[in-house]
Write a protein that holds these residues in place. Structure first.
Motif, mmCIF file in Angstrom:
data_model
loop_
_atom_site.group_PDB
_atom_site.id
_atom_site.type_symbol
_atom_site.label_atom_id
_atom_site.label_comp_id
_atom_site.label_asym_id
_atom_site.label_seq_id
_atom_site.Cartn_x
_atom_site.Cartn_y
_atom_site.Cartn_z
ATOM 1 N N ALA A 299 0.843 -1.203 0.000
ATOM 2 C CA ALA A 299 0.000 0.000 0.000
ATOM 3 C C ALA A 299 0.881 1.256 0.000
ATOM 4 O O ALA A 299 0.600 2.236 -0.691
ATOM 5 C CB ALA A 299 -0.925 -0.012 1.210
ATOM 6 N N THR A 300 1.977 1.189 0.753
ATOM 7 C CA THR A 300 2.896 2.324 0.815
ATOM 8 C C THR A 300 3.596 2.535 -0.530
ATOM 9 O O THR A 300 3.722 3.666 -1.014
ATOM 10 C CB THR A 300 3.940 2.063 1.925
ATOM 11 N N VAL A 301 4.040 1.446 -1.130
ATOM 12 C CA VAL A 301 4.728 1.551 -2.424
ATOM 13 C C VAL A 301 3.783 2.155 -3.468
ATOM 14 O O VAL A 301 4.175 3.029 -4.249
ATOM 15 C CB VAL A 301 5.237 0.154 -2.870
ATOM 16 N N LEU A 302 2.518 1.709 -3.449
ATOM 17 C CA LEU A 302 1.547 2.251 -4.406
ATOM 18 C C LEU A 302 1.258 3.727 -4.117
ATOM 19 O O LEU A 302 1.084 4.530 -5.036
ATOM 20 C CB LEU A 302 0.258 1.420 -4.362
ATOM 21 N N GLY A 303 1.231 4.082 -2.841
ATOM 22 C CA GLY A 303 1.066 5.494 -2.474
ATOM 23 C C GLY A 303 2.238 6.329 -2.979
ATOM 24 O O GLY A 303 2.060 7.450 -3.470
ATOM 25 N N CYS A 304 3.431 5.790 -2.871
ATOM 26 C CA CYS A 304 4.620 6.502 -3.367
ATOM 27 C C CYS A 304 4.532 6.704 -4.880
ATOM 28 O O CYS A 304 4.824 7.791 -5.391
ATOM 29 C CB CYS A 304 5.898 5.711 -3.067
ATOM 30 N N ALA A 305 4.153 5.635 -5.584
ATOM 31 C CA ALA A 305 4.056 5.745 -7.050
ATOM 32 C C ALA A 305 3.052 6.834 -7.416
ATOM 33 O O ALA A 305 3.308 7.662 -8.302
ATOM 34 C CB ALA A 305 3.654 4.405 -7.647
ATOM 35 N N ALA A 306 1.920 6.857 -6.700
ATOM 36 C CA ALA A 306 0.909 7.887 -6.976
ATOM 37 C C ALA A 306 1.470 9.279 -6.675
ATOM 38 O O ALA A 306 1.213 10.238 -7.405
ATOM 39 C CB ALA A 306 -0.341 7.617 -6.156
ATOM 40 N N ALA A 307 2.269 9.390 -5.610
ATOM 41 C CA ALA A 307 2.838 10.697 -5.238
ATOM 42 C C ALA A 307 3.840 11.175 -6.284
ATOM 43 O O ALA A 307 3.878 12.364 -6.630
ATOM 44 C CB ALA A 307 3.500 10.603 -3.867
ATOM 45 N N VAL A 308 4.642 10.261 -6.786
ATOM 46 C CA VAL A 308 5.647 10.672 -7.785
ATOM 47 C C VAL A 308 4.950 11.061 -9.085
ATOM 48 O O VAL A 308 5.295 12.074 -9.707
ATOM 49 C CB VAL A 308 6.699 9.554 -8.011
ATOM 50 N N ARG A 309 3.930 10.281 -9.483
ATOM 51 C CA ARG A 309 3.161 10.654 -10.690
ATOM 52 C C ARG A 309 2.516 12.031 -10.498
ATOM 53 O O ARG A 309 2.481 12.848 -11.414
ATOM 54 C CB ARG A 309 2.057 9.627 -10.963
ATOM 55 N N TYR A 310 2.026 12.272 -9.297
ATOM 56 C CA TYR A 310 1.392 13.565 -8.992
ATOM 57 C C TYR A 310 2.418 14.693 -9.144
ATOM 58 O O TYR A 310 2.156 15.719 -9.765
ATOM 59 C CB TYR A 310 0.838 13.524 -7.564
ATOM 60 N N ALA A 311 3.612 14.469 -8.586
ATOM 61 C CA ALA A 311 4.671 15.488 -8.684
ATOM 62 C C ALA A 311 5.025 15.736 -10.148
ATOM 63 O O ALA A 311 5.245 16.888 -10.556
ATOM 64 C CB ALA A 311 5.904 15.030 -7.902
ATOM 65 N N LEU A 312 5.067 14.677 -10.941
ATOM 66 C CA LEU A 312 5.394 14.847 -12.361
ATOM 67 C C LEU A 312 4.301 15.631 -13.071
ATOM 68 O O LEU A 312 4.580 16.445 -13.957
ATOM 69 C CB LEU A 312 5.585 13.477 -13.025
ATOM 70 N N ARG A 313 3.061 15.405 -12.667
ATOM 71 C CA ARG A 313 1.955 16.132 -13.315
ATOM 72 C C ARG A 313 1.924 17.601 -12.876
ATOM 73 O O ARG A 313 1.629 18.483 -13.681
ATOM 74 C CB ARG A 313 0.620 15.460 -12.992
ATOM 75 N N VAL A 314 2.210 17.862 -11.627
ATOM 76 C CA VAL A 314 2.265 19.264 -11.195
ATOM 77 C C VAL A 314 3.396 19.964 -11.958
ATOM 78 O O VAL A 314 3.254 21.096 -12.411
ATOM 79 C CB VAL A 314 2.487 19.365 -9.668
ATOM 80 N N GLY A 315 4.507 19.254 -12.103
ATOM 81 C CA GLY A 315 5.611 19.799 -12.898
ATOM 82 C C GLY A 315 6.783 20.217 -12.039
ATOM 83 O O GLY A 315 6.707 21.243 -11.339
ATOM 84 N N PRO A 316 7.883 19.455 -12.069
ATOM 85 C CA PRO A 316 9.043 19.783 -11.227
ATOM 86 C C PRO A 316 9.571 21.207 -11.426
ATOM 87 O O PRO A 316 10.012 21.840 -10.474
ATOM 88 C CB PRO A 316 10.090 18.733 -11.648
ATOM 89 N N GLN A 317 9.478 21.724 -12.652
ATOM 90 C CA GLN A 317 10.000 23.084 -12.872
ATOM 91 C C GLN A 317 9.109 24.126 -12.204
ATOM 92 O O GLN A 317 9.595 25.079 -11.588
ATOM 93 C CB GLN A 317 10.116 23.395 -14.377
ATOM 94 N N ALA A 318 7.802 23.928 -12.316
ATOM 95 C CA ALA A 318 6.869 24.875 -11.677
ATOM 96 C C ALA A 318 7.025 24.824 -10.161
ATOM 97 O O ALA A 318 7.008 25.859 -9.482
ATOM 98 C CB ALA A 318 5.438 24.543 -12.082
ATOM 99 N N VAL A 319 7.206 23.621 -9.623
ATOM 100 C CA VAL A 319 7.402 23.478 -8.173
ATOM 101 C C VAL A 319 8.692 24.170 -7.752
ATOM 102 O O VAL A 319 8.730 24.892 -6.744
ATOM 103 C CB VAL A 319 7.430 21.974 -7.776
ATOM 104 N N ALA A 320 9.743 23.964 -8.533
ATOM 105 C CA ALA A 320 11.050 24.548 -8.186
ATOM 106 C C ALA A 320 11.028 26.069 -8.279
ATOM 107 O O ALA A 320 11.831 26.752 -7.640
ATOM 108 C CB ALA A 320 12.132 23.982 -9.100
ATOM 109 N N ARG A 321 10.108 26.608 -9.065
ATOM 110 C CA ARG A 321 9.974 28.076 -9.100
ATOM 111 C C ARG A 321 9.199 28.568 -7.890
ATOM 112 O O ARG A 321 9.573 29.528 -7.236
ATOM 113 C CB ARG A 321 9.213 28.507 -10.364
ATOM 114 N N ARG A 322 8.088 27.886 -7.602
ATOM 115 C CA ARG A 322 7.172 28.428 -6.593
ATOM 116 C C ARG A 322 7.637 28.163 -5.157
ATOM 117 O O ARG A 322 7.541 29.038 -4.296
ATOM 118 C CB ARG A 322 5.771 27.837 -6.803
ATOM 119 N N THR A 323 8.104 26.954 -4.882
ATOM 120 C CA THR A 323 8.326 26.573 -3.488
ATOM 121 C C THR A 323 9.439 27.411 -2.836
ATOM 122 O O THR A 323 9.215 28.022 -1.781
ATOM 123 C CB THR A 323 8.577 25.048 -3.407
#
Ligand SMILES: Cc1ncc(COP(=O)(O)O)c(C=O)c1O
Length: 425
Positions: A299-323
């Motif tokens: 369940a944890t591994v699947l949660g991680c996969a979902a989190a990484v996909r989510y981060a990819l969809r938000v966009g690492p460049q946009a996150v790196a600008r805003r955060t």
């Protein structure tokens, strides 16, 4: 994953002709309201402890709950078989994020677990040198001391620049040439300040001198772009629970082809990492699975996969600008407060805002922020012996916003600190 794309607006790159966002202002490419609606915790707290553990988004929570239900309905092994493709996406999604191949990623129970597996794959001999930095993570420093106690390795710390902006890479490269270390280890962003260390510059020297290079990217993955090819590391560790917003009890290890081909394997390799090919022999598997264990918290591994996909969809460049921009806004507010000393150094600090408050005690100060509904974290001298000695502090408070936090929250947190710094003892 959500079916609609409401929280993800446009491409992660600036639209043609659109202005670059100002520091601390809303990024026009992210729909912050939609991202917050996707994050249940945003309704209850002002979460400025993403460097401890990010708030999970709904699809991450759902992936884990669904799997627990499936395990209850089908049985644990049967549920794992039914979700094999999604489980494999743990490796595939992280490979995409880090610019490597799925075969170079291993799941671990934490960043520290990954780190100790990596260290255990190195055949340290008495007199070998570990070259590291003064800002490497506390548990890594303790692990080096433990290696010194058991194997007699020497620990060498490269000096920092005089202005406190992190390790002096030229001096570190000179130490590489003198000591020919068995291992070079650097933490990208430490736990105790917003410092960003030049891990790619260090990596260039390691590649030139063919030195084994281990990077702790626990605080940077999910907030800054981390590209293992660009860094030139052999091994890299991180958790999924911080800026990647995955579940607790998770982490991973990147293992380069160089390391796999050279035959590095963890000391306590198991039946997942190796095949028992004859009564007296085992053969390690070819991939980074060599560093995993047979039992997975699915369940944890699947949660991680979902989190990484989510981060990819938000966009690492946009996150790196805003955060980091949100953090810069907060740091700016705090720096202007009497009695508050901001402690982060370096030209472009990450989203860990650390500060000391004159005449205040650590626990009551944090408890007062808790009472305002603001999540924060404390760091003590024993987390950062070198850094806190240089800064002459015994403790600091750490506030770590993420892209889903708002400018209004930043301003509210700064106002709360101003109030408490002036009135709470
Ligand atoms: C820089 C850094 N490295 C490693 C770790 C350890 O991570 P974990 O708790 O997943 O072992 C942390 C945790 O705060 C960290 O900040």
């Amino acid at each position: 994953m959500k079916d609609d794309n409401s929280a993800f607006v446009g491409s992660p790159e600036p639209l043609p002709g659109s202005p670059e966002p100002l520091p601390g202002s809303a990024d026009p490419l992210l729909d912050i309201a939609a991202l917050r609606a996707d994050t249940p915790g945003c309704e209850t707290v002002i979460h400025f402890n993403n460097a401890g553990c990010g708030l999970t988004a709904r699809p991450v929570l759902q992936a884990m709950l669904d799997h627990l239900h499936l395990e209850a309905a089908l049985g644990g092994y049967e549920a794992a078989a039914a979700r094999a493709a999604e489980t494999a996406d743990f490796h595939a999604s992280l490979a995409e994020l880090l610019n490597t191949r799925p075969a170079n990623i291993a799941f671990a129970a934490s960043a520290t677990h990954a780190y100790s597996k990596a260290l255990s794959s190195i055949d340290f001999r008495p007199g070998d040198t570990v070259l590291t930095t003064r800002n490497d993570f506390v548990s890594n420093q303790i692990a080096f001391l433990s290696l010194r106690k058991r194997h007699g390795v020497k620990i060498v710390h490269a000096p920092d620049h005089a202005d406190g902006s992190g390790v002096d890479v030229d001096a570190m490269a000179a130490l590489m040439r003198t000591h020919r270390p068995r291992l070079v280890a650097a933490t990208h962003v430490p736990t105790n300040s917003g410092l960003v260390q030049p891990v790619a510059e260090i990596g260039r020297h390691c590649r030139e001198l063919d030195l084994l290079y281990l990077v702790d990217a626990c605080q940077s993955v999910g907030q800054l772009p981390v590209d293992v090819q660009e860094i030139g590391c052999d091994l890299l560790t991180a958790t999924c629970r911080k800026f990647l917003r995955g579940p607790r009890g998770s982490g991973f290890l990147y293992v380069s082809d160089r390391v796999l081909t050279a035959g590095h394997e963890p000391l306590h390799i198991d039946m997942h990492g190796a095949r028992w090919v004859a009564p007296g022999h085992y053969r390690p598997v070819d991939t980074a699975a060599r560093f995993e264990e047979w039992e997975f918290p699915y369940a944890t591994v699947l949660g991680c996969a979902a989190a990484v996909r989510y981060a990819l969809r938000v966009g690492p460049q946009a996150v790196a600008r805003r955060t980091p921009a949100l953090a810069a806004r907060l740091r700016g507010h705090l720096a202007a407060l009497p009695g508050v000393r901001t402690l982060d150094r370096g030209p472009a600090p990450a989203a860990l805002v650390t500060f000391a408050v004159e005449g205040r005690q650590a626990d009551p100060f944090k408890a007062a922020l808790d009472a305002c509904g603001i999540n924060s974290a404390l760091s003590y001298r024993e987390f950062a012996q070198y850094d806190f000695a240089d800064k002459e502090v015994e403790w600091c408070l750490r506030l770590s916003p993420h892209y889903y936090n708002t400018e209004d929250e930043v301003d509210a947190v700064a106002a709360a600190v101003a109030e408490l710094a002036g009135s709470t003892r």
